[in-house]
Design a protein around this motif. Structure first.
Motif, PDB file in Angstrom:
ATOM      1  N   THR A  32       0.835  -1.203   0.000  1.00  0.00           N
ATOM      2  CA  THR A  32       0.000   0.000   0.000  1.00  0.00           C
ATOM      3  C   THR A  32       0.868   1.251   0.000  1.00  0.00           C
ATOM      4  OG1 THR A  32      -1.682  -1.182   1.245  1.00  0.00           O
ATOM      5  CG2 THR A  32      -1.858   1.205   1.193  1.00  0.00           C
ATOM      6  N   GLY A  33       1.942   1.234   0.774  1.00  0.00           N
ATOM      7  CA  GLY A  33       2.860   2.377   0.801  1.00  0.00           C
ATOM      8  C   GLY A  33       3.541   2.577  -0.534  1.00  0.00           C
ATOM      9  N   ASN A  34       3.899   1.473  -1.194  1.00  0.00           N
ATOM     10  CA  ASN A  34       4.511   1.594  -2.515  1.00  0.00           C
ATOM     11  C   ASN A  34       3.524   2.157  -3.526  1.00  0.00           C
ATOM     12  OD1 ASN A  34       6.894   0.581  -1.566  1.00  0.00           O
ATOM     13  ND2 ASN A  34       6.531  -1.505  -2.296  1.00  0.00           N
ATOM     14  N   THR A  35       2.277   1.745  -3.449  1.00  0.00           N
ATOM     15  CA  THR A  35       1.255   2.253  -4.370  1.00  0.00           C
ATOM     16  C   THR A  35       1.009   3.738  -4.142  1.00  0.00           C
ATOM     17  OG1 THR A  35       0.193   0.087  -4.338  1.00  0.00           O
ATOM     18  CG2 THR A  35      -1.097   1.928  -5.186  1.00  0.00           C
ATOM     19  N   ILE A  36       0.918   4.127  -2.893  1.00  0.00           N
ATOM     20  CA  ILE A  36       0.732   5.554  -2.577  1.00  0.00           C
ATOM     21  C   ILE A  36       1.940   6.355  -3.065  1.00  0.00           C
ATOM     22  CG2 ILE A  36       0.567   7.226  -0.687  1.00  0.00           C
ATOM     23  CD1 ILE A  36      -1.073   5.139   0.842  1.00  0.00           C
ATOM     24  N   GLY A  37       3.120   5.808  -2.905  1.00  0.00           N
ATOM     25  CA  GLY A  37       4.328   6.493  -3.368  1.00  0.00           C
ATOM     26  C   GLY A  37       4.346   6.693  -4.864  1.00  0.00           C
ATOM     27  N   VAL A  38       3.967   5.666  -5.612  1.00  0.00           N
ATOM     28  CA  VAL A  38       3.932   5.796  -7.074  1.00  0.00           C
ATOM     29  C   VAL A  38       2.886   6.817  -7.495  1.00  0.00           C
ATOM     30  CG1 VAL A  38       3.359   4.572  -9.206  1.00  0.00           C
ATOM     31  CG2 VAL A  38       4.818   3.487  -7.508  1.00  0.00           C
ATOM     32  N   ILE A  39       1.719   6.775  -6.865  1.00  0.00           N
ATOM     33  CA  ILE A  39       0.660   7.739  -7.207  1.00  0.00           C
ATOM     34  C   ILE A  39       1.117   9.163  -6.916  1.00  0.00           C
ATOM     35  CG2 ILE A  39      -1.653   8.527  -6.544  1.00  0.00           C
ATOM     36  CD1 ILE A  39      -2.368   5.552  -6.148  1.00  0.00           C
ATOM     37  N   LEU A  40       1.764   9.389  -5.786  1.00  0.00           N
ATOM     38  CA  LEU A  40       2.235  10.739  -5.453  1.00  0.00           C
ATOM     39  C   LEU A  40       3.340  11.201  -6.404  1.00  0.00           C
ATOM     40  CD1 LEU A  40       2.278  10.657  -1.539  1.00  0.00           C
ATOM     41  CD2 LEU A  40       0.704  11.903  -3.037  1.00  0.00           C
ATOM     42  N   MET A  41       4.221  10.299  -6.798  1.00  0.00           N
ATOM     43  CA  MET A  41       5.287  10.688  -7.732  1.00  0.00           C
ATOM     44  C   MET A  41       4.720  11.026  -9.110  1.00  0.00           C
ATOM     45  SD  MET A  41       8.663   8.457  -6.813  1.00  0.00           S
ATOM     46  CE  MET A  41       7.927   6.835  -6.848  1.00  0.00           C
ATOM     47  N   VAL A  42       3.729  10.279  -9.574  1.00  0.00           N
ATOM     48  CA  VAL A  42       3.106  10.592 -10.863  1.00  0.00           C
ATOM     49  C   VAL A  42       2.372  11.929 -10.778  1.00  0.00           C
ATOM     50  CG1 VAL A  42       1.289   9.870 -12.465  1.00  0.00           C
ATOM     51  CG2 VAL A  42       2.942   8.202 -11.628  1.00  0.00           C
ATOM     52  N   ALA A  43       1.667  12.158  -9.680  1.00  0.00           N
ATOM     53  CA  ALA A  43       0.967  13.436  -9.506  1.00  0.00           C
ATOM     54  C   ALA A  43       1.964  14.592  -9.448  1.00  0.00           C
ATOM     55  CB  ALA A  43       0.115  13.399  -8.246  1.00  0.00           C
ATOM     56  N   GLY A  44       3.098  14.398  -8.796  1.00  0.00           N
ATOM     57  CA  GLY A  44       4.114  15.443  -8.743  1.00  0.00           C
ATOM     58  C   GLY A  44       4.703  15.743 -10.108  1.00  0.00           C
ATOM     59  N   ALA A  45       4.951  14.697 -10.892  1.00  0.00           N
ATOM     60  CA  ALA A  45       5.475  14.909 -12.242  1.00  0.00           C
ATOM     61  C   ALA A  45       4.463  15.650 -13.105  1.00  0.00           C
ATOM     62  CB  ALA A  45       5.849  13.569 -12.868  1.00  0.00           C
ATOM     63  N   LEU A  46       3.190  15.278 -12.999  1.00  0.00           N
ATOM     64  CA  LEU A  46       2.153  15.990 -13.759  1.00  0.00           C
ATOM     65  C   LEU A  46       2.033  17.451 -13.329  1.00  0.00           C
ATOM     66  CD1 LEU A  46      -0.682  13.330 -14.030  1.00  0.00           C
ATOM     67  CD2 LEU A  46       0.745  14.235 -15.865  1.00  0.00           C
ATOM     68  N   ALA A  47       2.155  17.714 -12.029  1.00  0.00           N
ATOM     69  CA  ALA A  47       2.075  19.098 -11.541  1.00  0.00           C
ATOM     70  C   ALA A  47       3.227  19.935 -12.085  1.00  0.00           C
ATOM     71  CB  ALA A  47       2.084  19.111 -10.009  1.00  0.00           C
ATOM     72  N   ALA A  51       2.729  23.051 -14.691  1.00  0.00           N
ATOM     73  CA  ALA A  51       3.231  24.374 -14.303  1.00  0.00           C
ATOM     74  C   ALA A  51       4.161  24.942 -15.367  1.00  0.00           C
ATOM     75  CB  ALA A  51       3.947  24.280 -12.962  1.00  0.00           C
ATOM     76  N   LEU A  52       5.002  24.093 -15.951  1.00  0.00           N
ATOM     77  CA  LEU A  52       5.910  24.566 -17.000  1.00  0.00           C
ATOM     78  C   LEU A  52       5.149  24.964 -18.259  1.00  0.00           C
ATOM     79  CD1 LEU A  52       8.862  22.046 -16.602  1.00  0.00           C
ATOM     80  CD2 LEU A  52       8.794  24.448 -15.925  1.00  0.00           C
ATOM     81  N   VAL A  53       4.112  24.220 -18.620  1.00  0.00           N
ATOM     82  CA  VAL A  53       3.311  24.563 -19.799  1.00  0.00           C
ATOM     83  C   VAL A  53       2.571  25.877 -19.583  1.00  0.00           C
ATOM     84  CG1 VAL A  53       1.274  23.863 -21.131  1.00  0.00           C
ATOM     85  CG2 VAL A  53       3.067  22.204 -20.633  1.00  0.00           C
ATOM     86  N   ILE A  54       1.992  26.051 -18.410  1.00  0.00           N
ATOM     87  CA  ILE A  54       1.263  27.292 -18.130  1.00  0.00           C
ATOM     88  C   ILE A  54       2.209  28.489 -18.111  1.00  0.00           C
ATOM     89  CG2 ILE A  54      -0.016  28.513 -16.318  1.00  0.00           C
ATOM     90  CD1 ILE A  54      -1.371  25.830 -15.690  1.00  0.00           C
ATOM     91  N   ASN A  55       3.403  28.332 -17.544  1.00  0.00           N
ATOM     92  CA  ASN A  55       4.372  29.432 -17.542  1.00  0.00           C
ATOM     93  C   ASN A  55       4.861  29.748 -18.946  1.00  0.00           C
ATOM     94  OD1 ASN A  55       4.279  29.944 -14.821  1.00  0.00           O
ATOM     95  ND2 ASN A  55       5.946  28.543 -14.334  1.00  0.00           N
ATOM     96  N   ALA A  56       4.997  28.733 -19.793  1.00  0.00           N
ATOM     97  CA  ALA A  56       5.426  28.984 -21.169  1.00  0.00           C
ATOM     98  C   ALA A  56       4.349  29.738 -21.937  1.00  0.00           C
ATOM     99  CB  ALA A  56       5.748  27.666 -21.865  1.00  0.00           C
ATOM    100  N   GLN A  57       3.089  29.419 -21.692  1.00  0.00           N
ATOM    101  CA  GLN A  57       2.011  30.139 -22.366  1.00  0.00           C
ATOM    102  C   GLN A  57       1.923  31.579 -21.887  1.00  0.00           C
ATOM    103  OE1 GLN A  57      -1.519  27.893 -21.636  1.00  0.00           O
ATOM    104  NE2 GLN A  57      -1.135  26.466 -23.303  1.00  0.00           N
TER     105      GLN A  57
END
Length: 86
Positions: A32-47, A51-57
């Motif tokens: 469960t901890g590994n699953t939560i970790g993967v989900i948080l890392m994917v969410a962080g990468a998407l964030a 943020a970079l796309v919005i700043n570029a626009q």
């Protein structure tokens, strides 16, 4: 703000994924901890990506100044000159 949030989520996700602290502190199983970790890392990468796309626009915007002229158009009187009138 978006880049900071993304980095925070990546760090917390990496802590959950790569350490065994989550099973003893939060009473979670290791998977469960590994699953939560993967989900948080994917969410962080998407964030971070969003943020970079919005700043570029934001840097590619153009500002146009529009002047509004109120009132009628300028009228020029036409005067006809006749020489035959005495």
């Amino acid at each position: 703000m978006g880049i900071g949030l993304g980095i925070f989520l990546l760090v917390v996700g990496a802590i959950f994924f790569f350490t065994n602290i989550d099973s003893s502190v939060l009473n979670l199983s290791s998977s469960t901890g590994n699953t939560i970790g993967v989900i948080l890392m994917v969410a962080g990468a998407l964030a971070i990506i969003l943020a970079l796309v919005i700043n570029a626009q934001r840097t590619r915007t153009q500002h146009t100044v529009v002047t509004d002229r109120r009132g009628g158009p300028d009228v020029v009187e036409r005067v006809e000159r006749r020489d035959d009138i005495v």
